[in-house]
Motif scaffolding. Structure first.
Motif, PDB file in Angstrom:
ATOM      1  N   LYS A 184       0.831  -1.204   0.000  1.00  0.00           N
ATOM      2  CA  LYS A 184       0.000   0.000   0.000  1.00  0.00           C
ATOM      3  C   LYS A 184       0.869   1.259   0.000  1.00  0.00           C
ATOM      4  O   LYS A 184       0.476   2.303  -0.501  1.00  0.00           O
ATOM      5  CB  LYS A 184      -0.896   0.036   1.252  1.00  0.00           C
ATOM      6  CG  LYS A 184      -2.012  -0.982   1.228  1.00  0.00           C
ATOM      7  CD  LYS A 184      -2.718  -1.053   2.585  1.00  0.00           C
ATOM      8  CE  LYS A 184      -3.696  -2.206   2.610  1.00  0.00           C
ATOM      9  NZ  LYS A 184      -4.324  -2.364   3.944  1.00  0.00           N
TER      10      LYS A 184
ATOM     11  N   GLY B 196      -7.965   6.295  -1.060  1.00  0.00           N
ATOM     12  CA  GLY B 196      -6.923   7.223  -0.656  1.00  0.00           C
ATOM     13  C   GLY B 196      -6.965   7.651   0.799  1.00  0.00           C
ATOM     14  O   GLY B 196      -6.010   8.227   1.313  1.00  0.00           O
ATOM     15  N   ASN B 197      -8.065   7.363   1.467  1.00  0.00           N
ATOM     16  CA  ASN B 197      -8.228   7.750   2.860  1.00  0.00           C
ATOM     17  C   ASN B 197      -7.246   6.985   3.753  1.00  0.00           C
ATOM     18  O   ASN B 197      -6.447   7.556   4.478  1.00  0.00           O
ATOM     19  CB  ASN B 197      -9.679   7.463   3.265  1.00  0.00           C
ATOM     20  CG  ASN B 197      -9.976   7.791   4.709  1.00  0.00           C
ATOM     21  OD1 ASN B 197      -9.297   8.618   5.297  1.00  0.00           O
ATOM     22  ND2 ASN B 197     -10.969   7.142   5.267  1.00  0.00           N
ATOM     23  N   ASN B 198      -7.297   5.651   3.666  1.00  0.00           N
ATOM     24  CA  ASN B 198      -6.460   4.800   4.522  1.00  0.00           C
ATOM     25  C   ASN B 198      -5.499   3.936   3.714  1.00  0.00           C
ATOM     26  O   ASN B 198      -4.857   3.039   4.262  1.00  0.00           O
ATOM     27  CB  ASN B 198      -7.354   3.906   5.398  1.00  0.00           C
ATOM     28  CG  ASN B 198      -8.375   3.158   4.550  1.00  0.00           C
ATOM     29  OD1 ASN B 198      -8.246   3.126   3.322  1.00  0.00           O
ATOM     30  ND2 ASN B 198      -9.367   2.565   5.180  1.00  0.00           N
ATOM     31  N   LEU B 199      -5.405   4.196   2.421  1.00  0.00           N
ATOM     32  CA  LEU B 199      -4.556   3.426   1.488  1.00  0.00           C
ATOM     33  C   LEU B 199      -5.007   1.977   1.345  1.00  0.00           C
ATOM     34  O   LEU B 199      -4.241   1.136   0.862  1.00  0.00           O
ATOM     35  CB  LEU B 199      -3.076   3.486   1.887  1.00  0.00           C
ATOM     36  CG  LEU B 199      -2.451   4.868   2.125  1.00  0.00           C
ATOM     37  CD1 LEU B 199      -0.941   4.724   2.354  1.00  0.00           C
ATOM     38  CD2 LEU B 199      -2.711   5.812   0.972  1.00  0.00           C
ATOM     39  N   ASP B 200      -6.234   1.657   1.721  1.00  0.00           N
ATOM     40  CA  ASP B 200      -6.716   0.284   1.544  1.00  0.00           C
ATOM     41  C   ASP B 200      -6.741  -0.088   0.066  1.00  0.00           C
ATOM     42  O   ASP B 200      -7.053   0.736  -0.797  1.00  0.00           O
ATOM     43  CB  ASP B 200      -8.131   0.137   2.124  1.00  0.00           C
ATOM     44  CG  ASP B 200      -8.095  -0.369   3.557  1.00  0.00           C
ATOM     45  OD1 ASP B 200      -6.998  -0.617   4.101  1.00  0.00           O
ATOM     46  OD2 ASP B 200      -9.183  -0.517   4.153  1.00  0.00           O
TER      47      ASP B 200
ATOM     48  N   MET C  52      -8.281   1.243  -5.082  1.00  0.00           N
ATOM     49  CA  MET C  52      -7.562   1.762  -3.911  1.00  0.00           C
ATOM     50  C   MET C  52      -8.310   2.964  -3.353  1.00  0.00           C
ATOM     51  O   MET C  52      -8.865   3.773  -4.088  1.00  0.00           O
ATOM     52  CB  MET C  52      -6.141   2.169  -4.299  1.00  0.00           C
ATOM     53  CG  MET C  52      -5.280   2.614  -3.124  1.00  0.00           C
ATOM     54  SD  MET C  52      -3.520   2.680  -3.564  1.00  0.00           S
ATOM     55  CE  MET C  52      -2.768   3.025  -1.953  1.00  0.00           C
TER      56      MET C  52
ATOM     57  N   ASP D 131      -4.056   8.497  -2.781  1.00  0.00           N
ATOM     58  CA  ASP D 131      -3.685   8.973  -1.445  1.00  0.00           C
ATOM     59  C   ASP D 131      -4.394  10.316  -1.242  1.00  0.00           C
ATOM     60  O   ASP D 131      -4.108  11.278  -1.965  1.00  0.00           O
ATOM     61  CB  ASP D 131      -2.165   9.134  -1.356  1.00  0.00           C
ATOM     62  CG  ASP D 131      -1.705   9.533   0.037  1.00  0.00           C
ATOM     63  OD1 ASP D 131      -2.529  10.025   0.845  1.00  0.00           O
ATOM     64  OD2 ASP D 131      -0.501   9.368   0.329  1.00  0.00           O
ATOM     65  N   ASP D 132      -5.311  10.354  -0.287  1.00  0.00           N
ATOM     66  CA  ASP D 132      -6.072  11.595  -0.040  1.00  0.00           C
ATOM     67  C   ASP D 132      -5.181  12.808   0.187  1.00  0.00           C
ATOM     68  O   ASP D 132      -5.590  13.947  -0.059  1.00  0.00           O
ATOM     69  CB  ASP D 132      -6.963  11.436   1.202  1.00  0.00           C
ATOM     70  CG  ASP D 132      -8.261  10.689   0.903  1.00  0.00           C
ATOM     71  OD1 ASP D 132      -8.422  10.211  -0.250  1.00  0.00           O
ATOM     72  OD2 ASP D 132      -9.099  10.574   1.813  1.00  0.00           O
TER      73      ASP D 132
ATOM     74  N   ARG E 261       1.598   5.579   9.229  1.00  0.00           N
ATOM     75  CA  ARG E 261       0.355   5.669   8.454  1.00  0.00           C
ATOM     76  C   ARG E 261      -0.471   4.390   8.582  1.00  0.00           C
ATOM     77  O   ARG E 261      -1.699   4.430   8.649  1.00  0.00           O
ATOM     78  CB  ARG E 261       0.695   5.932   6.977  1.00  0.00           C
ATOM     79  CG  ARG E 261      -0.503   6.096   6.047  1.00  0.00           C
ATOM     80  CD  ARG E 261      -0.914   7.553   5.917  1.00  0.00           C
ATOM     81  NE  ARG E 261      -2.112   7.772   5.120  1.00  0.00           N
ATOM     82  CZ  ARG E 261      -2.158   8.323   3.922  1.00  0.00           C
ATOM     83  NH1 ARG E 261      -1.036   8.733   3.351  1.00  0.00           N
ATOM     84  NH2 ARG E 261      -3.304   8.486   3.289  1.00  0.00           N
ATOM     85  N   LEU E 262       0.213   3.243   8.579  1.00  0.00           N
ATOM     86  CA  LEU E 262      -0.519   1.970   8.449  1.00  0.00           C
ATOM     87  C   LEU E 262      -0.454   1.078   9.686  1.00  0.00           C
ATOM     88  O   LEU E 262      -1.071   0.012   9.720  1.00  0.00           O
ATOM     89  CB  LEU E 262      -0.035   1.220   7.202  1.00  0.00           C
ATOM     90  CG  LEU E 262      -0.311   1.987   5.900  1.00  0.00           C
ATOM     91  CD1 LEU E 262       0.402   1.354   4.715  1.00  0.00           C
ATOM     92  CD2 LEU E 262      -1.807   2.075   5.630  1.00  0.00           C
TER      93      LEU E 262
END
Lengths: 313, 313
Positions: free
Chosen positions: A230, B83-87, B81, B213-214, A261-262
């Motif tokens: 990610k 962008g908030n949490n990179l999920d 993907m 990515d937000d 971040r993760l």
């Protein structure tokens, strides 16, 4: 420039009982790679040989000793990259070959593609002359215990910092610069204990597990695969070096950035094109080793740099 | 901020006979996504719906209409993907489902993993309630002709600039920002005509085919997959925006950089977090569309920006 190779044997909550085996393994691996470089061999051949040695060693989660998926099967993946022309070879969902990194190297040299998976990767390997091994011959006692432990306690998917994650520990990797200044990187893994069938992690994804560019440097990563991919951890480190950071700063900044971040841990080994070394991990331990000017440097604890005289093998 | 979605329908040597169909498709796709955003829907739902529409459309190389591998089979891949949490959710080596992007979205929401491939991805999709379709129902006449053409003329692996590469054209993608400022990106493809069985391209690799990515922006790429993944094209564009370039400059710089280094072509669509648009391709054509302030903007030729009034569907 003096050729150099640095290797790692995986980041994570490595138990004390496995520390010495991992240190022995990374030192031997660095020596095998360094010998090839000293004889004028290519960075690609050096990183492959260094990783092959660890794929044979049950102390690492790659080749023999790979951890098991939820069905108790081995599914391995590996990648190798050449910094000269950015050529890539990678494989995933490999079940019955001892050396995924060697198949990956053949993908780099003999396929128009960069990444092959599953049955197609097997067909390619057989065409290239690799022999299958019985899948059960790749399973170590430690991998069986790690799966049993996972099935009892579960929850790898949310492997938060500090939680037990020994099951996924032991991805291996190597970064080298040869006498022509070419950089190569190789990474190989069995993934994480108790993973779903068909799970593909960061290792075969270029920019996540592996990256090499002769104009900048090379990186091999290890740790929580889903977080690494990610964050594009290897490419993030490369870009930090490109914008002027030395290898160690770039490696530390990116690993801290990912972990903040993760909320999962990782480690990486890095060489800049000028040969400066980066080693960093946010996990409890990571085994690493490199050889320079007749000294072998190695470690596994935070901020630990051990040193011994090195006599060429 | 006004929500926005931009979509693409693939970069390459698109023949004139397919231009109008692709333009119709990307305009319809942008409208479907924009409607969801206008109603307060999430960026993830908008990009999925936009891509689903193109996966159904034989004018695109994704879902129905996917190009064929050397054995005449469809093997699809997709990624999404947040962008908030990179999920991330991604799938590869999918043979018998119509909407790989919807399975990828379920990987994002319902799996501890990010990327599933082959049989494991199929098992997951069935568990999530997706139905298989007969693999031959995904094959269009155009895909059959493209493979026949490839088998006659071959050599995709070295698809140099300017050479015929229609067979691989038509990867689809979407980038959106919703009313909460969250960014999502989705990309889906059938890969390249005549690819080896088991070939995995750039589309499911995070940082190559897709990135969001937000804090920075979102990118979906298309073109010569092996080159895109070697260059980490999506992540390269993200990093150029992070260092201060607007979306269009970042997109152009990275595509030119990739094309110069690797001698193959690509295209990308980009949104920065503030909603500025990047569209660039080094291939002959790339279909794209976006909607803003009751206008729909679209194009397929170099430096072409067509514009029509847009009445919400």
């Amino acid at each position: 420039m003096e050729p150099i190779i640095i290797v790692h044997g995986g980041a994570g909550d490595i138990p004390l009982s496995r520390v010495q085996g991992k240190l022995n393994g990374v030192k031997a691996s660095a020596a095998v790679g360094q010998k090839i470089l000293a004889q004028g061999g290519t960075a690609l051949d050096a990183v492959e040989a260094a990783v092959v040695l660890m794929e044979k060693d049950e102390y690492f989660n790659a080749g023999y000793g790979s951890v098991l998926n939820l069905k108790g099967q081995v599914e391995m993946e590996a990648s190798i990259m050449c910094g000269n022309n950015l050529d890539v070879g990678a494989v995933t969902l490999i079940k019955d070959f001892l050396h995924p990194i060697s198949i990956a190297h053949k993908v780099l040299t003999n396929s128009p593609h960069s990444l092959l998976g599953g049955e197609g990767a097997k067909m390619f390997a057989l065409e290239m002359g690799f022999s299958t091994v019985p899948p059960e011959s790749l399973i170590s006692e430690n991998a069986k215990s790690a799966l049993a432990e996972f099935l009892k306690h579960g929850e790898f998917g949310r492997t938060e910092i500090g939680l037990r994650d020994e099951g996924g520990v032991g991805t291996v990797g190597a970064v080298a610069i040869d006498c022509n200044g070419h950089i190569a990187v190789a990474t190989s893994t069995g993934g994480m204990s108790g993973k779903a069938v068909g799970r593909i992690g960061d290792t075969p994804q270029i920019g996540s597990g592996t990256y090499a560019d002769d104009n900048i440097g090379g990186v091999s990563t290890t740790g929580h695969g889903e977080s690494i991919l990610k964050y594009c951890l290897a490419h993030s480190i490369i870009k930090l070096m490109q914008s002027g950071n030395v290898a160690n700063t770039a490696t530390k900044l990116a690993i801290n950035g990912m972990t903040e971040r993760l909320k999962n841990t990782a480690g990486a080994i890095t060489l800049s094109k000028s040969g400066d070394v980066g080693i960093n991990f946010s996990s409890k331990r990571m085994a690493w080793a490199y050889i320079r000017s007749n000294k072998i440097y190695f470690g596994i604890e935070k901020d630990e740099i051990l040193e011994e005289d090195y006599v060429s093998i």
